[in-house]
Design a protein around this motif. Structure first.
Motif, PDB file in Angstrom:
ATOM      1  N   LEU A  22       0.813  -1.201   0.000  1.00 31.93           N
ATOM      2  CA  LEU A  22       0.000   0.000   0.000  1.00 31.93           C
ATOM      3  C   LEU A  22       0.859   1.268   0.000  1.00 31.93           C
ATOM      4  CD1 LEU A  22      -2.972  -0.179  -0.211  1.00 31.93           C
ATOM      5  CD2 LEU A  22      -3.172   0.295   2.229  1.00 31.93           C
ATOM      6  N   GLY A  23       2.010   1.210   0.658  1.00 28.71           N
ATOM      7  CA  GLY A  23       2.878   2.381   0.750  1.00 28.71           C
ATOM      8  C   GLY A  23       3.389   2.842  -0.604  1.00 28.71           C
ATOM      9  N   ASP A  24       3.542   1.890  -1.544  1.00 28.04           N
ATOM     10  CA  ASP A  24       4.037   2.260  -2.872  1.00 28.04           C
ATOM     11  C   ASP A  24       3.079   3.184  -3.600  1.00 28.04           C
ATOM     12  OD1 ASP A  24       6.189   0.763  -2.386  1.00 28.04           O
ATOM     13  OD2 ASP A  24       5.711  -0.875  -3.760  1.00 28.04           O
ATOM     14  N   TRP A  25       1.825   3.166  -3.208  1.00 28.78           N
ATOM     15  CA  TRP A  25       0.835   3.997  -3.885  1.00 28.78           C
ATOM     16  C   TRP A  25       1.101   5.476  -3.687  1.00 28.78           C
ATOM     17  CZ3 TRP A  25      -3.218   3.024  -7.176  1.00 28.78           C
ATOM     18  CH2 TRP A  25      -3.363   1.681  -7.531  1.00 28.78           C
ATOM     19  N   LEU A  26       1.889   5.810  -2.676  1.00 26.74           N
ATOM     20  CA  LEU A  26       2.240   7.219  -2.463  1.00 26.74           C
ATOM     21  C   LEU A  26       2.936   7.796  -3.684  1.00 26.74           C
ATOM     22  CD1 LEU A  26       3.593   7.194   1.185  1.00 26.74           C
ATOM     23  CD2 LEU A  26       1.560   8.332   0.351  1.00 26.74           C
ATOM     24  N   VAL A  27       3.618   6.935  -4.446  1.00 27.46           N
ATOM     25  CA  VAL A  27       4.384   7.380  -5.609  1.00 27.46           C
ATOM     26  C   VAL A  27       3.464   7.979  -6.667  1.00 27.46           C
ATOM     27  CG1 VAL A  27       5.823   6.557  -7.484  1.00 27.46           C
ATOM     28  CG2 VAL A  27       6.167   5.694  -5.193  1.00 27.46           C
ATOM     29  N   ILE A  28       2.307   7.344  -6.869  1.00 28.56           N
ATOM     30  CA  ILE A  28       1.414   7.772  -7.948  1.00 28.56           C
ATOM     31  C   ILE A  28       0.323   8.686  -7.417  1.00 28.56           C
ATOM     32  CG2 ILE A  28      -0.095   5.728  -7.753  1.00 28.56           C
ATOM     33  CD1 ILE A  28       0.936   7.426 -11.003  1.00 28.56           C
ATOM     34  N   LEU A  29       0.143   8.693  -6.112  1.00 24.05           N
ATOM     35  CA  LEU A  29      -1.003   9.394  -5.542  1.00 24.05           C
ATOM     36  C   LEU A  29      -1.025  10.907  -5.818  1.00 24.05           C
ATOM     37  CD1 LEU A  29      -3.388   8.175  -4.270  1.00 24.05           C
ATOM     38  CD2 LEU A  29      -2.477   8.657  -2.019  1.00 24.05           C
ATOM     39  N   VAL A  73      10.665   8.017   1.275  1.00 30.34           N
ATOM     40  CA  VAL A  73      11.874   7.969   0.450  1.00 30.34           C
ATOM     41  C   VAL A  73      13.118   8.227   1.302  1.00 30.34           C
ATOM     42  CG1 VAL A  73      13.066   9.086  -1.460  1.00 30.34           C
ATOM     43  CG2 VAL A  73      10.666   8.581  -1.651  1.00 30.34           C
ATOM     44  N   ALA A  74      12.990   9.154   2.277  1.00 33.78           N
ATOM     45  CA  ALA A  74      14.148   9.474   3.111  1.00 33.78           C
ATOM     46  C   ALA A  74      14.526   8.287   3.983  1.00 33.78           C
ATOM     47  CB  ALA A  74      13.837  10.694   3.978  1.00 33.78           C
ATOM     48  N   THR A  75      13.548   7.474   4.395  1.00 36.31           N
ATOM     49  CA  THR A  75      13.878   6.350   5.275  1.00 36.31           C
ATOM     50  C   THR A  75      14.202   5.086   4.487  1.00 36.31           C
ATOM     51  OG1 THR A  75      11.508   6.020   5.490  1.00 36.31           O
ATOM     52  CG2 THR A  75      12.612   7.117   7.320  1.00 36.31           C
ATOM     53  N   GLN A  76      13.570   4.888   3.311  1.00 35.27           N
ATOM     54  CA  GLN A  76      13.743   3.596   2.621  1.00 35.27           C
ATOM     55  C   GLN A  76      14.505   3.696   1.304  1.00 35.27           C
ATOM     56  OE1 GLN A  76       9.880   1.920   2.079  1.00 35.27           O
ATOM     57  NE2 GLN A  76       9.324   2.157   4.228  1.00 35.27           N
ATOM     58  N   GLY A  77      14.879   4.899   0.886  1.00 40.06           N
ATOM     59  CA  GLY A  77      15.537   5.013  -0.412  1.00 40.06           C
ATOM     60  C   GLY A  77      14.511   5.103  -1.526  1.00 40.06           C
ATOM     61  N   PRO A  78      14.979   5.192  -2.802  1.00 38.96           N
ATOM     62  CA  PRO A  78      14.070   5.381  -3.931  1.00 38.96           C
ATOM     63  C   PRO A  78      12.997   4.302  -4.025  1.00 38.96           C
ATOM     64  CG  PRO A  78      16.320   5.696  -4.622  1.00 38.96           C
ATOM     65  CD  PRO A  78      16.384   5.216  -3.209  1.00 38.96           C
ATOM     66  N   VAL A  79      11.799   4.707  -4.427  1.00 45.47           N
ATOM     67  CA  VAL A  79      10.661   3.803  -4.564  1.00 45.47           C
ATOM     68  C   VAL A  79      10.215   3.814  -6.015  1.00 45.47           C
ATOM     69  CG1 VAL A  79       8.409   3.210  -3.654  1.00 45.47           C
ATOM     70  CG2 VAL A  79       9.949   4.608  -2.304  1.00 45.47           C
ATOM     71  N   THR A  80       9.867   2.619  -6.530  1.00 42.99           N
ATOM     72  CA  THR A  80       9.419   2.526  -7.920  1.00 42.99           C
ATOM     73  C   THR A  80       8.071   1.837  -7.979  1.00 42.99           C
ATOM     74  OG1 THR A  80      11.650   2.419  -8.782  1.00 42.99           O
ATOM     75  CG2 THR A  80       9.935   1.540 -10.180  1.00 42.99           C
ATOM     76  N   MET A  81       7.202   2.350  -8.864  1.00 42.07           N
ATOM     77  CA  MET A  81       5.989   1.623  -9.187  1.00 42.07           C
ATOM     78  C   MET A  81       5.895   1.541 -10.703  1.00 42.07           C
ATOM     79  SD  MET A  81       2.062   2.568  -8.420  1.00 42.07           S
ATOM     80  CE  MET A  81       1.335   1.545  -7.168  1.00 42.07           C
ATOM     81  N   MET A  82       5.685   0.318 -11.224  1.00 41.37           N
ATOM     82  CA  MET A  82       5.564   0.146 -12.667  1.00 41.37           C
ATOM     83  C   MET A  82       4.098   0.239 -13.040  1.00 41.37           C
ATOM     84  SD  MET A  82       8.623  -0.130 -13.576  1.00 41.37           S
ATOM     85  CE  MET A  82       8.181  -0.268 -15.305  1.00 41.37           C
TER      86      MET A  82
ATOM     87  N   GLY B  88      -4.124  -5.379  -5.138  1.00 34.23           N
ATOM     88  CA  GLY B  88      -2.709  -5.494  -4.769  1.00 34.23           C
ATOM     89  C   GLY B  88      -1.766  -5.453  -5.952  1.00 34.23           C
ATOM     90  N   VAL B  89      -2.174  -4.791  -7.037  1.00 34.52           N
ATOM     91  CA  VAL B  89      -1.299  -4.641  -8.203  1.00 34.52           C
ATOM     92  C   VAL B  89      -1.125  -3.147  -8.465  1.00 34.52           C
ATOM     93  CG1 VAL B  89      -1.787  -6.845  -9.293  1.00 34.52           C
ATOM     94  CG2 VAL B  89      -3.321  -4.927  -9.681  1.00 34.52           C
ATOM     95  N   PRO B  90      -0.090  -2.761  -9.271  1.00 34.64           N
ATOM     96  CA  PRO B  90       0.159  -1.325  -9.464  1.00 34.64           C
ATOM     97  C   PRO B  90      -0.953  -0.605 -10.208  1.00 34.64           C
ATOM     98  CG  PRO B  90       2.081  -2.594 -10.055  1.00 34.64           C
ATOM     99  CD  PRO B  90       0.985  -3.576  -9.843  1.00 34.64           C
ATOM    100  N   PHE B  91      -0.843   0.738 -10.170  1.00 34.79           N
ATOM    101  CA  PHE B  91      -1.764   1.649 -10.854  1.00 34.79           C
ATOM    102  C   PHE B  91      -1.929   1.250 -12.317  1.00 34.79           C
ATOM    103  CE2 PHE B  91      -2.527   6.055 -12.619  1.00 34.79           C
ATOM    104  CZ  PHE B  91      -3.702   6.290 -11.936  1.00 34.79           C
TER     105      PHE B  91
END
Lengths: 523, 139
Positions: A22-29, A73-82, B88-91
């Motif tokens: 769920l945390g990765d969604w911050l990238v696109i949000l 990002v500051a705590t875990q380093g770069p984040v990627t979502m494909m 649970g999959v990406p955007f």
């Protein structure tokens, strides 16, 4: 998914199989949130009482999401979502490193402040033209540009923010605005087209658009015309960032729209150009940047001097602010030209400072013009007597813009001067200091004439000014920004440390590449 | 363009073109076509109606403002991307459901709802531009 096909398919050949947390969604949000809010606002375009209720909470949410993303990002380093699960480098990647996340948070903060300032400044006719939908889509473009990890996608976000900015620029359709917008539109379209041509050229050379993949391949490839490509990118992004000699569209257009719109543009748009320049020249093509560093340095020096002289020569305060934006661009270019960790982190820190300070500067000037009834320095006067508190806040901001202690402009400037002296570019350091001096003189002129000088004429203005001075509620976005600038100046360790880390991440994008290719490389 | 022939044909032509635009939109999933081209066909249908009967008639016929249609389309497109958070999959990952309608299996996907969103954005935006241009001409 296998319900219609009977033959088993190996999904892992095309798809990212790791489940998305769920945390990765911050990238696109951030962009998704802004597009959603913009779409809602477009649907209720004629019910204007709803605009504020949707836009302001959405902007507040944007700031919170941006802050959470920076923390992650500051705590875990770069984040990627494909996007769409497609494997890199074929799918579109959203990759956020510290550099992007920092710019994104500061941009979001400024947008929130501008949204609050717009409550009073943008009247019903401006709202009917669609100020808030355009603001949302502009922020979708800006945050998308900061967060994407795909160079063609970066171009698309540039288009999104450019089209929204056209709309904001002609809010009200006055003759002067159309004139300014014409110059802005033509020059920016040429810049964007050049960017697109460069991206096409890049794709022909590398066969990939994913930035992490390009960064990997650019360090190994031989015999490719990378110098030409780099020069094209520098020209395209210099146009966007308003660097000398392709900067004349900015002073010709930024004084025409409503002051809140000028504040947004002065704060955000040119910095997106600088962001793209740093992303491409520092992260993707470091060797070519090294080769071209003298050219970039000369551009920086000329931008610094000519913009500072332009600032001195103006009578209209809004035009002076336009030149102040360009002076900032010169400083950032100087950092890029130096290219060491200190130089890059100085440029980044200056960009963050400049986003905050330029927005605040336009808001201050708008307020000063409301108090005196004119933007012209020859006619304005007497603000100090009418609104002493506001005059002190303005002085603090002028010191910050000029780079004097104890405000935020000081630290990046020190870093830039030291970085240039460290590599022996004394002329660059001298230019930065000279341009800072000229900026101080120009801003001192505003303070002397518009604030200290007694009211010269138009007695009626004074009373209108006094009633305005009572109206404190409209000032709090401005005071909020100045408070951030002051805090940033007094407690610089946090931003300094972060920008240092961000610059290291940009110069050695190992963790950036690893976040896109967890296995350690495409091949 | 006030000829009797045109005014007689225009409603039928408009209805047919809108029907065809939906066909092109749905066909676009696996064959040439799709939301963008479908939207352009529908927008030209509204333009023809507008040329024959005037802008006010078109505005009455589509009830909501064209910009609102575009906004709804944009919202639908973003929501199609956002539903993948529950899987649970990406955007923007394509998700499928297979409901059965009268014994026929109908595959539905977020890919398709995204395309419908594109269709609405194009219809709304282009119609809005076309109507604005035609309106200016009448002044």
């Amino acid at each position: 998914m296998a319900a219609v096909t009977s033959t088993p398919v190996d999904l892992s050949a095309a798809f990212v199989m790791a489940p998305t947390v769920l945390g990765d969604w911050l990238v696109i949000l951030p962009p998704a949130l802004m597009i959603t809010a913009g779409a809602l606002l477009m649907m209720v375009r004629h019910r204007m009482h709803l605009h504020v209720r949707i836009a302001i909470p959405a902007l507040l949410l944007l700031v919170l999401v941006d802050a959470a993303l920076l923390f992650k990002v500051a705590t875990q380093g770069p984040v990627t979502m494909m996007m769409g699960r497609w494997l890199p480098p074929f799918g579109i990647a959203f990759t956020v490193d510290l550099f992007g996340a920092l710019m994104n948070l500061v941009a979001g903060t400024v947008a929130f402040a501008a949204g609050i300032a717009a409550l009073k400044d943008i009247n019903d006719s401006g709202r009917r033209y669609g100020f808030f939908p355009f603001l949302m889509l502009l922020m979708a473009g800006v945050s998308g540009a900061f967060l994407t990890g795909d160079i063609f996608n970066l171009y698309v976000w540039f288009e999104v923010l450019l089209i929204s900015s056209f709309g904001l620029l002609i809010l009200g359709s006055e003759r002067e605005q159309i004139d300014g917008a014409m110059k802005y539109a033509v020059l920016n379209l040429i810049g964007t087209t050049l960017f697109l041509i460069s991206v096409g050229y890049l794709y022909a050379i590398f066969g990939t658009l994913n930035m992490a993949d390009i960064a990997l391949k650019a360090r190994e490839i031989e015999g490719a015309p990378l110098m030409t490509l780099s020069a094209l990118f520098i020209l395209a992004f210099s146009m966007k960032a308003a660097a000398f000699p392709v900067n004349f569209w900015l002073p010709a257009s930024y004084h025409t729209p409503r002051i809140t719109v000028s504040a947004l543009f002065g704060g955000l748009l040119t910095k997106v150009g600088i962001y793209a320049l740093m992303r491409v020249m520092v992260m993707l093509f470091p060797l070519q940047r090294e080769e071209l560093s003298l050219v970039i340095g000369l551009l920086a020096a000329l931008t610094l001097i000519i913009a500072a002289l332009g600032m001195l020569a103006q009578d209209d305060m809004r035009r002076m602010a336009g030149y102040a934006v360009i002076v900032g661009i010169g400083n950032m270019l100087a950092g890029i030209a130096v290219g060491t960790v200190a130089g890059i982190s100085g440029a980044l820190l200056y960009a963050l400072h400049s986003i905050l300070a330029m927005t605040a500067l336009y808001l201050v000037i708008g307020r000063a013009a409301a108090l005196t009834g004119t933007f012209s320095l020859t006619a304005a006067g007497g603000i100090y007597r009418v609104a002493p508190g506001f005059a002190f806040a303005s002085l603090a901001l002028f010191l910050a813009v000029a780079g004097l202690p104890p405000f935020s402009g000081l630290w990046p400037k020190i870093m830039l001067v030291k970085a240039s002296l460290d590599i022996g570019a004394w002329w660059l350091a001298g230019t930065i200091l000279l341009s800072g001096f000229l900026t101080t003189v120009a801003l001192g002129r505003i303070f002397l004439l518009a604030y200290w000088r007694p009211q010269t004429k138009a007695e009626g203005r004074g009373e209108a000014g006094e009633t305005l001075a009572q109206d404190r509620q409209t000032l709090w976005p401005l005071y909020g920004l100045i408070a951030i600038i002051t805090l940033f100046g007094l407690l610089p360790e946090g931003p300094l440390g972060l920008s240092q880390l961000a610059a290291e991440g940009l110069l050695q994008p190992v963790s950036y590449i690893q976040s896109v290719f967890p296995a350690g490389g495409a091949q | 363009m006030n000829t009797l022939i045109f005014r007689t044909v225009a409603p039928f032509l408009t209805a047919l073109m809108i029907l065809f635009s939906v066909f092109v939109l749905l066909r676009g999933h696996n064959e040439p076509g799709g939301g963008f081209i479908g939207g352009l066909i529908a927008a030209s249908a509204f333009a023809i109606y507008g040329i024959a009967y005037g802008v006010a008639a078109v505005r009455r016929a589509i009830i909501v403002h064209p910009m609102s249609i575009a906004g709804a389309g944009l919202l639908l497109a973003v929501v199609s991307g956002l539903v993948s958070v529950f899987a649970g999959v990406p955007f923007m990952t394509g998700l499928w459901i297979y409901p059965s309608l009268f014994g026929v299996e109908v595959p539905l996907a977020t890919v398709m709802s995204f395309d419908v969103g594109v269709y609405l954005v194009v219809v709304g935006a282009i119609t809005s531009i076309a109507l604005a241009l035609e309106e200016r001409e009448e002044d």
